[in-house]
Write a protein that holds these residues in place. Structure first.
Motif: not given
Ligand code: SAH
Length: 273
Positions: A29, A104-106, A109-110, A134-135, A187-188, A214, A217, A219, A244-246
């Motif tokens: 994240p 970002g994240g995994d 995943v999206f 993943t976030s 997400l998104m 969130v 996250a 950061w 970006p937020a969850i």
């Molecule tokens: N592959 C990423 C997701 C990519 S889609 C993962 O696994 O996390 C992009 C979305 O991910 C953003 O709109 C948000 O909803 C989420 N996201 C990614 N990083 C984030 C973070 N640090 N904090 C909050 N939401 C995050």
């Protein structure tokens, strides 16, 4: 003996002629401490790192400027077309480069990592997937929210809040999700929050259901905003929550309140004694 040296020769020839490799790496994240050891090593070894903004300022700040290629939003606010990124990955690999596609994240995943993997396979470019946190799970976790909980949720769904506007029907069956009683992680989902909150309420979900947002996250400027299905849209507007937020919808979101006093993830210097 001779078998072994034959094998060595074959290997040497192969490595001289083989194209480079693409590593699809998940950054987690955003906290550099949450990257995998393997991902970290590959960032150091890479000739080129293709990235967008999602890995966050700290991780991106650790990559030497000359290795970085930003394939995220362009100056005018337009996204770099996915076709460009796909082509660039193949091009760099064919030049024999070690390429990291940092996501970002995994990566799966999206993140359109699946499309990139298929493109690389179609073009005959060897690649390796390096998973990341993943976030969708790590974001709630650092806010004190377990996505499952023995007493509150036995299932969790990860869904996109960003609908393709050209789709006639919603790609996400919100009514069905409302019925599972499990946690819903979106997400998104910042901009369309009012839409899916309404869909969940229309499906009969309790307006008192806890909801958490969130933002960024892990950061340095992470923020968490909480409310209920009834209040969360106002909370988003009052706090000015941005991507970006969850979004976490479900009873598990209420856990945060019960653990917050001793949760150290968000302790800021000013709030410390
Ligand atoms: N592959 C990423 C997701 C990519 S889609 C993962 O696994 O996390 C992009 C979305 O991910 C953003 O709109 C948000 O909803 C989420 N996201 C990614 N990083 C984030 C973070 N640090 N904090 C909050 N939401 C995050």
């Amino acid at each position: 003996m001779s078998d072994a040296s034959d094998a060595d020769d074959t290997e040497r020839v192969a490595s001289e002629t083989a194209p480079g490799v693409v590593y699809l790496v998940g950054s987690g994240p955003g906290d550099p401490g949450l990257m995998t050891v393997k991902g970290r090593r590959l960032l150091d070894e890479a000739d080129v790192v293709l990235h967008d903004k999602l890995p966050g300022p700290e991780i991106l700040g650790q990559i030497p400027e000359e290795k970085r290629e930003d394939v995220g939003k362009r100056a005018g606010g337009e996204w770099t077309p996915q076709e460009y990124t796909n082509k660039r990955l193949v091009e760099l690999a064919r030049e024999g480069k070690t390429v990291v596609r940092l996501k970002g994240g995994d990566p799966f995943v999206f993140g359109r990592g699946g499309e990139e993997a298929e493109h690389l396979a179609n073009e005959g470019v060897p690649f390796e997937v390096v998973p990341g946190i993943t976030s969708a799970v790590g974001g709630p976790a650092v806010a004190g929210i377990p996505v499952t909980h023995r007493n509150h949720a036995s299932s969790v769904s990860f869904v996109t809040g960003h609908e393709d506007p050209t789709k006639e029907e919603s790609a996400v069956n919100w009514a069905a999700l409302a019925e599972t009683g499990g946690t819903i992680v979106v997400l998104m989902g910042v901009r369309k929050l009012p839409d899916y909150v309404k869909a969940l309420r229309d499906a009969g979900m309790d307006p008192e259901t806890p909801v958490a947002l969130v933002e960024r996250a892990t950061w340095p400027d992470m923020r968490v905003a909480t409310g209920t299905l009834d209040t969360i849209v106002d909370v988003r507007d009052e706090r000015g929550i941005e991507p970006p937020a969850i979004t976490v919808v479900g009873d598990v979101a209420g856990t945060r309140e019960r653990v917050l006093k001793f949760l150290r993830n968000e302790s800021k210097p000013e709030s410390e004694p």
